[in-house]
Design an enzyme around this catalytic site. Structure first.
Site, PDB file in Angstrom:
ATOM      1  N   GLU A  89      53.860 -21.191  30.864  1.00 40.93           N
ATOM      2  CA  GLU A  89      51.967 -19.822  31.060  1.00 40.93           C
ATOM      3  C   GLU A  89      51.513 -21.197  31.561  1.00 40.93           C
ATOM      4  O   GLU A  89      51.482 -21.516  32.922  1.00 40.93           O
ATOM      5  CB  GLU A  89      51.422 -20.715  29.301  1.00 40.93           C
ATOM      6  CG  GLU A  89      52.569 -20.544  28.617  1.00 40.93           C
ATOM      7  CD  GLU A  89      51.866 -20.339  26.544  1.00 40.93           C
ATOM      8  OE1 GLU A  89      50.774 -21.474  26.599  1.00 40.93           O
ATOM      9  OE2 GLU A  89      52.267 -19.839  26.171  1.00 40.93           O
ATOM     10  N   GLU A 125      61.763 -14.909  27.955  1.00 39.66           N
ATOM     11  CA  GLU A 125      62.944 -13.697  28.324  1.00 39.66           C
ATOM     12  C   GLU A 125      63.122 -13.355  29.935  1.00 39.66           C
ATOM     13  O   GLU A 125      64.114 -13.406  30.463  1.00 39.66           O
ATOM     14  CB  GLU A 125      62.665 -12.311  27.703  1.00 39.66           C
ATOM     15  CG  GLU A 125      63.322 -13.024  26.338  1.00 39.66           C
ATOM     16  CD  GLU A 125      62.150 -13.006  25.253  1.00 39.66           C
ATOM     17  OE1 GLU A 125      60.790 -13.987  26.173  1.00 39.66           O
ATOM     18  OE2 GLU A 125      61.621 -12.450  24.600  1.00 39.66           O
TER      19      GLU A 125
HETATM   20  N1  THU Z   1      56.617 -15.610  24.302  1.00 38.54           N
HETATM   21  C1  THU Z   1      57.644 -15.142  25.143  1.00 38.54           C
HETATM   22  O1  THU Z   1      58.200 -16.482  25.848  1.00 38.54           O
HETATM   23  N2  THU Z   1      58.708 -14.981  24.632  1.00 38.54           N
HETATM   24  C2  THU Z   1      58.406 -13.692  23.374  1.00 38.54           C
HETATM   25  O2  THU Z   1      59.400 -13.319  23.022  1.00 38.54           O
HETATM   26  C3  THU Z   1      57.150 -13.660  23.387  1.00 38.54           C
HETATM   27  C4  THU Z   1      56.199 -14.555  23.767  1.00 38.54           C
HETATM   28  C5  THU Z   1      55.804 -16.940  24.810  1.00 38.54           C
HETATM   29  C6  THU Z   1      54.146 -15.896  25.253  1.00 38.54           C
HETATM   30  C7  THU Z   1      53.547 -16.974  25.274  1.00 38.54           C
HETATM   31  O3  THU Z   1      53.876 -17.978  26.731  1.00 38.54           O
HETATM   32  C8  THU Z   1      53.638 -17.905  24.175  1.00 38.54           C
HETATM   33  O4  THU Z   1      55.131 -17.422  23.433  1.00 38.54           O
HETATM   34  C9  THU Z   1      52.531 -16.892  23.351  1.00 38.54           C
HETATM   35  O5  THU Z   1      52.818 -15.037  22.956  1.00 38.54           O
END
Ligand code: THU
Length: 128
Positions: A43, A54
């Site tokens: 993030e 992913e």
């Molecule tokens: N996120 C992922 O890494 N993969 C997913 O399939 C869904 C969401 C992350 C993005 C963000 O850092 C956090 O999860 C909340 O959405």
């Protein structure tokens, strides 16, 4: 192999940098050649720059010369197994539109789908 991928994704999840959402995600991408690439979400204070677990896996695989994928395994601490966001579906489809997706909750609930189910009629990339 399924359990191995689950373990790799579970370990990757611990390394997630998610101080804003506090939602940690790990992923493990299996190439057709049998190699495994791990990823976690990364993030940023500028929220839109966040990278999902992913897509981090895809970058790792590409820089090692792999772009044909059979399965991506995802692990998160949610009530139900999560599914990749639209951006990740499109990025995965660029390389392997026929791949499979397996998602686990930390407590062991599993959901398995094909990418084609999640992203029907994809915009076709140059690789076809
Ligand atoms: N996120 C992922 O890494 N993969 C997913 O399939 C869904 C969401 C992350 C993005 C963000 O850092 C956090 O999860 C909340 O959405």
């Amino acid at each position: 192999m399924e359990e191995h991928l689950r373990e790799i994704a579970t370990l990757a999840r611990i390394r997630a940098y998610a101080p804003y959402s506090r939602f940690l995600v790990g992923a493990a991408l299996l190439s057709v050649s049998g190699r495994v690439f791990a990823g976690c979400n990364v993030e940023n204070v500028s929220f839109g720059l966040t990278m999902c677990a992913e897509r981090v896996c895809v970058g790792s695989a590409l820089q090692e010369g792999e772009k044909d994928f059979q399965t991506i395994t995802i692990v998160s601490d949610s009530e139900e197994p999560i599914m990749p966001c639209g951006a990740c579906r499109q990025v995965l489809a660029e390389f392997s539109p026929r791949m499979n997706i397996i998602s686990w909750t930390l407590s062991g609930t599993k959901k398995e789908v094909t990418l084609a189910t999640l992203l029907p009629m994809p915009r076709q990339g140059i690789l076809g």
